[in-house]
Design a protein around this motif. Structure first.
Motif, mmCIF file in Angstrom:
data_model
loop_
_atom_site.group_PDB
_atom_site.id
_atom_site.type_symbol
_atom_site.label_atom_id
_atom_site.label_comp_id
_atom_site.label_asym_id
_atom_site.label_seq_id
_atom_site.Cartn_x
_atom_site.Cartn_y
_atom_site.Cartn_z
ATOM 1 N N LYS A 143 -7.562 -0.251 20.629
ATOM 2 C CA LYS A 143 -6.277 -0.668 20.064
ATOM 3 C C LYS A 143 -6.043 -0.101 18.663
ATOM 4 O O LYS A 143 -4.927 0.051 18.216
ATOM 5 N N GLY A 144 -7.145 0.199 17.949
ATOM 6 C CA GLY A 144 -7.007 0.692 16.576
ATOM 7 C C GLY A 144 -7.530 -0.303 15.564
ATOM 8 O O GLY A 144 -8.258 -1.236 15.929
ATOM 9 N N ALA A 145 -7.180 -0.108 14.292
ATOM 10 C CA ALA A 145 -7.733 -0.898 13.189
ATOM 11 C C ALA A 145 -7.614 -2.398 13.452
ATOM 12 O O ALA A 145 -6.578 -2.878 13.911
ATOM 13 N N VAL A 166 1.773 -3.212 10.178
ATOM 14 C CA VAL A 166 2.135 -2.424 11.358
ATOM 15 C C VAL A 166 1.890 -0.931 11.132
ATOM 16 O O VAL A 166 1.418 -0.229 12.026
ATOM 17 N N ASN A 167 2.222 -0.453 9.928
ATOM 18 C CA ASN A 167 2.249 1.006 9.728
ATOM 19 C C ASN A 167 1.153 1.575 8.835
ATOM 20 O O ASN A 167 0.590 2.624 9.149
ATOM 21 N N LEU A 168 0.915 0.937 7.684
ATOM 22 C CA LEU A 168 0.044 1.577 6.683
ATOM 23 C C LEU A 168 -1.430 1.388 7.041
ATOM 24 O O LEU A 168 -1.816 0.342 7.561
ATOM 25 N N ARG A 169 -2.224 2.393 6.768
ATOM 26 C CA ARG A 169 -3.638 2.351 7.143
ATOM 27 C C ARG A 169 -4.517 2.878 6.013
ATOM 28 O O ARG A 169 -4.150 3.820 5.319
ATOM 29 N N ASP A 170 -5.715 2.263 5.877
ATOM 30 C CA ASP A 170 -6.713 2.818 4.949
ATOM 31 C C ASP A 170 -7.251 4.129 5.497
ATOM 32 O O ASP A 170 -7.590 5.026 4.742
ATOM 33 N N ASN A 171 -7.381 4.220 6.800
ATOM 34 C CA ASN A 171 -7.784 5.469 7.465
ATOM 35 C C ASN A 171 -9.059 6.047 6.848
ATOM 36 O O ASN A 171 -9.093 7.213 6.448
ATOM 37 N N GLU A 220 7.392 -6.272 3.345
ATOM 38 C CA GLU A 220 6.315 -5.414 2.834
ATOM 39 C C GLU A 220 4.999 -5.717 3.535
ATOM 40 O O GLU A 220 4.254 -4.807 3.896
ATOM 41 N N HIS A 238 5.211 -4.359 7.068
ATOM 42 C CA HIS A 238 5.143 -2.888 7.022
ATOM 43 C C HIS A 238 3.691 -2.451 6.838
ATOM 44 O O HIS A 238 3.180 -1.567 7.536
ATOM 45 N N ASP A 239 3.042 -3.122 5.920
ATOM 46 C CA ASP A 239 1.637 -2.855 5.651
ATOM 47 C C ASP A 239 0.796 -3.029 6.917
ATOM 48 O O ASP A 239 -0.018 -2.179 7.274
#
Ligand code: FAD
Ligand code: ZN
Lengths: 417, 89
Positions: free
Chosen positions: B19-21, B39-44, B33, B36-37
């Motif tokens: 599924k991911g992070a 759903v979208n932003l990632r430390d990657n 915010e 958004h953080d």
């Protein structure tokens, strides 16, 4: 030094002693007008365009390894302009036009081969989608032709038209699409940028980005501090990590995509063929090797190699769709690190920090984008306004949900592209 | 790659959906915010990451997997139900 047929002949007759290195190996200067992070296709094309189109020549491209050692030299070289959604459609159209004049522009043989690309469909639903896509491509001003089964069979006889589960019903052909020699694209832009005064600095890893009062000041590198009025990211799979140096979090996950090449065989496939089933795509290189690949491995990765399940999937699909290839031996496989966005489309935009620009999120499709992206990114850096062909590649679309470009229609979520 | 399911043990990667992070879910009333953080932003990160894997062809457990994105090594795993990711309602 200009290349020409005459020059090749003369050098051939005189022992090839007159060739000079294609670019200099300069020491980094203490300060530049623009520093570009990443010497891949996008970074080099951007530097070239800054110098050529905007007269900005006090530019350095900083590359942590060697020029062309990243994805620009790891992709399967497909170039096309058959995207469907507004935003992508006009951008890739612009980029393909740039490709068509690229060799003359750069005085460099990038082996651009407009051999045609065909997207095969297996059922009525996919055919309808192809008709719709074809119309969108034609509306954009590019070429698309719907082929029925018999017309496709004439062009590409080697496919398995009678697979029990995924019979081939036809395909959508774009004749102007094709392949190019990926390394040569990097080298051609590098040489062109260098000739116009850009410093290409290899073995120079950016380790920090200096920001003061919301404004970029320069970068820290493995070869010392370099100050810059503007800093432009073009780090592809490493975008998230480089952006983090400026305190930014991006809507990006890095994933691995694998590619495969078979032993060289006689010409069997004149086009680039991609299949709706299994995401498979195959072409034959000028050396005779079959170049093919399919999906991402689908987990985050910075290892430039994948795992066996996706190798197995790719081989299975390849042998089902093109059974004759079962006899060809696979010679090589490798992986590249892809900067995946939630909607599968790219970003060329301001970062929110003054003087810091973003070019990332090319996912598995950024090779064909190189000439267009260099053009558009240089325009943004030079003028602070988006280029007309790249107005929709906004960073903010993920926050607002407006203007998402989900070509595959699977949903704008990280694990779906 | 082999994933250690806390219930079934060491299993082939093919048995799992990823599924991911693995991220703690914001409250329903959280700000734009925060969403958004999430759903979208990632430390990657290039290194250890916590992810959600689903043992689709096994016991159907959701698993929080700590894995290296550089070596693909599985560092540790536990049931997602014990990882406190559900957030408040
Ligand atoms: C297997 C595979 C197949 C593909 N097939 C296709 C295809 O058929 N068609 C298509 O259009 N696209 C394809 N792609 C995608 C395409 O290759 C990429 O989207 C594109 O090359 C990325 O842009 P780039 O060339 O600038 O990247 P890169 O060449 O990866 O350039 C980024 C550079 O940044 C450097 N860098 C990173 N961090 C730092 C740092 N801190 N300091 C200094 N330098 C740094 C890296 O070393 C690298 O050289 C494929 C990709 C892969 C892996
Ligand atoms: Zn299990």
């Amino acid at each position: 030094m200009r290349f020409s047929g005459w020059r090749v002949l003369k050098e051939g007759l005189t022992g090839n002693k007159g060739w000079a290195p294609h670019w200099r190996d300069p020491e980094p200067q203490p300060e530049y007008d623009v520093v570009i992070i990443g010497g891949g296709g996008h970074g080099l094309a951007t530097a070239y365009n800054l110098a050529k189109e905007h007269g900005i020549t006090n530019v350095a491209v900083l590359e942590k390894g060697y020029l062309g050692g990243g994805n620009v030299g790891r992709n399967t070289t497909i170039v096309r302009a058959n995207y469907y959604l507004p935003g992508n459609s006009e951008f890739y159209s612009h980029s393909l036009k740039q490709w068509e004049g690229l060799e003359e522009e750069l005085n460099y043989n990038v082996m651009m081969s407009q051999r045609g690309q065909i997207m095969v469909y297996h059922n009525d639903g996919q055919r309808d989608a192809m008709v719709r896509r074809g119309n969108a491509i034609i509306n954009q001003g590019d070429d698309a032709e719907l082929l029925n089964r018999e017309a496709l069979r004439k062009l590409v006889p080697i496919l398995n038209y009678d697979n029990a589960r995924f019979p081939i019903m036809g395909g959508l052909l774009q004749r102007r699409a094709g392949t190019a020699r990926h390394d040569a694209v990097a080298w051609g832009f590098a040489r062109g940028a260098d000739q116009r005064g850009v410093d290409l600095i290899q073995n120079c890893e950016v380790t920090g980005i200096d920001v003061e009062n919301g404004k970029v000041r320069g970068v820290q590198t493995s070869r010392g501090v370099i100050r810059a009025k503007k800093v432009a990211l073009a780090a592809a799979g490493r975008s998230g990590q480089v952006a983090a140096m400026a305190g930014l979090r991006l809507p990006i996950e890095s994933h691995v995509l694998q590619a495969f090449v078979s032993e060289g065989i006689k010409p069997v496939l004149n086009h680039v063929v991609s299949f709706a089933e299994g995401h498979l795509y195959v072409s034959q290189s000028d050396k005779g090797g079959l170049v093919f690949g399919s999906y991402l491995d689908f987990y985050s990765s910075y290892a430039a190699r994948g795992n066996l399940p996706m190798v197995e999937h790719t081989m299975e699909t390849c042998v089902s769709m093109v059974p004759a290839l079962a006899k060809a031996k696979v010679l090589r496989s490798w992986g590249g690190i892809m900067d995946m966005t939630p909607d599968g489309s790219p970003i060329i935009d301001h970062s929110g920090i003054e003087g810091l620009y973003l070019n990332c999120g090319w996912c598995y499709g950024g090779f064909k984008a190189i000439p267009g992206s260099g053009n558009a990114y240089a325009h943004l850096i030079a003028t602070d306004r988006p280029h007309g062909a790249a107005t929709k590649f906004k960073l903010d679309r993920f926050r607002s949900g407006q203007g998402l470009m989900d070509e595959e229609g699977t949903g704008a979520q990280h694990n779906l592209h | 790659m082999r994933i250690i399911c806390p219930i079934c043990g060491d299993r082939d990667r093919r048995e799992f959906y990823v599924k991911g992070a693995a991220l703690a879910r914001p409250e329903a009333s959280a700000t734009l915010e925060d969403w958004h953080d999430h759903v979208n932003l990632r430390d990657n990160p290039a290194g250890e990451i916590k992810e959600l894997w689903y043992h689709e062809m096994g016991c159907s457990a959701w698993i929080e997997v700590c894995r290296s994105t550089v070596s693909h090594e599985i560092v540790s795993t536990r049931l997602a139900s014990t990882a406190d990711l559900g957030g408040k309602r």
